[in-house]
Design a protein around this motif. Structure first.
Motif, short mmCIF file in Angstrom:
data_model
loop_
_atom_site.label_atom_id
_atom_site.label_comp_id
_atom_site.label_asym_id
_atom_site.label_seq_id
_atom_site.Cartn_x
_atom_site.Cartn_y
_atom_site.Cartn_z
N SER B 150 0.84 -1.20 0.00
CA SER B 150 0.00 0.00 0.00
C SER B 150 0.88 1.25 0.00
O SER B 150 0.55 2.26 -0.64
N HIS B 151 2.01 1.18 0.69
CA HIS B 151 2.95 2.31 0.73
C HIS B 151 3.46 2.61 -0.68
O HIS B 151 3.45 3.76 -1.14
N GLU B 152 3.86 1.55 -1.35
CA GLU B 152 4.43 1.73 -2.68
C GLU B 152 3.38 2.26 -3.65
O GLU B 152 3.63 3.15 -4.46
N ARG B 153 2.18 1.72 -3.57
CA ARG B 153 1.12 2.17 -4.49
C ARG B 153 0.72 3.62 -4.22
O ARG B 153 0.44 4.38 -5.14
N MET B 154 0.66 3.97 -2.94
CA MET B 154 0.29 5.34 -2.60
C MET B 154 1.37 6.31 -3.09
O MET B 154 1.05 7.39 -3.61
N ALA B 155 2.63 5.91 -2.93
CA ALA B 155 3.74 6.76 -3.39
C ALA B 155 3.66 6.94 -4.90
O ALA B 155 3.83 8.05 -5.43
#
Lengths: 195, 243
Positions: B150-155
């Motif tokens: 989720s962190h990577e996608r949000m970034a």
């Protein structure tokens, strides 16, 4: 609210008895959305109605219902105008209206603090390891729970009265409600959120 | 809908604000039946409904709401390119919401404090938009500070939409706003949320030659035409249809 004649007062009261199409336990008077009634001549009347939310679709049904009631009372021409200003607030719901909402199973809005949303935590699903020296909300002085609900007056469960309730979703069956759950009796319930 | 408004309304500004609300409302409506969980399905639809209500009032100030929504060509729309961007994954939708609702909330608060023709609507809508902004912030925090994925996608989502955020602060004719100050406050707020979400502020320019102008001038990105085709299809095929 300025009401001129006795007829205007009578029509205002009559329009005020129309039930809210979405929450039929409340009348339009209790919801606080009727702003004014002006009579022109003997049988033409203009009603000022304000929407709860700008996009609330119930306003069209309200207009139709007001027209029907006032025509049945002998008015030939009924015009319902939508007025935006001053903006409606949940503080405009009368005390009886609040009580009826509670009896209906909807937690009434709390009376005005500052307007706006109450920030709520989305739950402790922190599975990603946090970098050891990351400056998170914890360090920013918020508290150990990342984004806590500021404790103002609690939203009480309309079923059991417990103050121990939690938010499930900011938006519920309609834009004006949030979905909550009681941690006492475990019942989910709608909360008419503050606006 | 009969909306009471002053006799002289700056049409350009009414279209800019109204089209932002209409187009984003339509995009959010595309989530119906596709949202990741039921609560989000309902939340996105409710936000879309708020925006549609604002659009109806604003477009009615500029002319006939249905004609403006359904019969204008792409080049006549004045919305930001940001709001017409496709939904992408849920993170993209949240990033778009974060950028836009922060902007809309700050702008409406300023307009509500003034005595211009948009003050009555802004005073009402600013309270609704506060909830949209809160919703976007909370999800940004949860996704950014969530799992690796989720962190990577949000970034990725924040970076992808960054290039459309400069346009928000182009002055709009007829809107008395301090645009430079608005941009400062916007940057401050978005930086704060992204930092708390353990996300870096995206790098790179926030506007540029690639945009071939901007939505406020009627120049739009490729996905917008397809969105309009879908939005206008029914009305154009069956003029005046009601149910």
């Amino acid at each position: 609210m300025v009401t001129g004649t006795a007829l205007e007062a009578e029509l205002l009261e009559l329009a005020g008895t129309v039930p809210d199409p979405e929450l039929p336990v409340l009348t339009l008077r209790e919801l606080g959305v009727l702003r004014a009634v002006r009579v022109h001549g003997t049988d033409a009347v203009e009603v000022d109605l304000t929407p709860t939310y700008t996009g609330c679709p119930a306003i069209e049904a309200m207009s139709v219902d007001i027209e029907r009631v006032l025509r049945a009372h002998g008015m030939r021409e009924v015009t319902v105008r939508t007025v935006l200003s001053p903006a409606w607030s949940t503080d405009d719901i009368t005390p009886e209206g609040r009580e009826k909402l509670r009896e209906f199973g909807i937690a009434p809005p709390r009376t005005r603090r500052a307007a706006g949303p109450v920030p709520l935590p989305l739950g402790p699903t922190r599975t990603r390891p946090t970098a050891p020296n990351a400056t998170t909300a914890t360090d920013a002085g918020t508290s150990a729970a990342p984004y806590p609900e500021p404790r103002t007056e609690p939203v009480r469960c309309p079923h059991c009265g417990s103050a121990d309730t939690e938010l499930l979703s900011r938006f519920s069956s309609t834009a004006c409600k949030a979905l909550r759950r009681c941690l006492g009796c475990r019942e989910p319930f709608d909360h008419f959120k503050e606006l | 809908m009969t909306a009471t408004g002053p006799a002289t309304v700056p049409v350009t500004a009414a279209l800019a604000l109204g089209d932002d609300a209409l187009v984003l409302s339509h995009r959010l409506g595309e989530w119906a039946g596709h949202a990741p969980v039921l609560e989000e399905e309902v939340a996105l639809a409710n936000i879309a409904l708020d925006l549609l209500g604002q659009a109806r009032v604003l477009l009615s100030l500029a002319g006939d709401e249905d004609e403006l929504a359904y019969l204008r060509e792409e080049r006549a729309f004045r919305n930001l390119q940001l709001v017409e961007q496709p939904n992408g994954d849920f993170a993209h939708t949240i990033a778009r919401q974060l950028y836009f609702s922060t902007y809309q909330h700050l702008l409406y608060a300023d307009l509500a404090a003034g005595d211009g023709p948009f003050a009555p609507l802004a005073a009402k809508a600013v309270k609704e938009v506060a909830y949209h902004r809160d919703h976007a912030e909370q999800w940004t925090l949860r996704l950014g500070d969530g799992t690796e994925t989720s962190h990577e996608r949000m970034a990725r989502a924040c970076a992808a939409l960054w290039r459309y955020t400069g346009e928000m602060f182009q002055p709009v004719e007829g809107l008395a706003a301090d645009w430079a100050r608005l941009e400062e406050r916007w940057l401050e707020s978005v930086t704060d949320v992204l930092t708390r979400a353990t996300l870096a502020l995206p790098e790179g320019p926030r506007t540029g030659a690639w945009s071939a102008g901007a939505g406020r001038q009627g120049l739009h990105t490729e996905p917008f035409g397809r969105m309009l085709a879908e939005m206008q299809h029914l009305h154009r095929s069956h003029p005046g249809a009601t149910w």
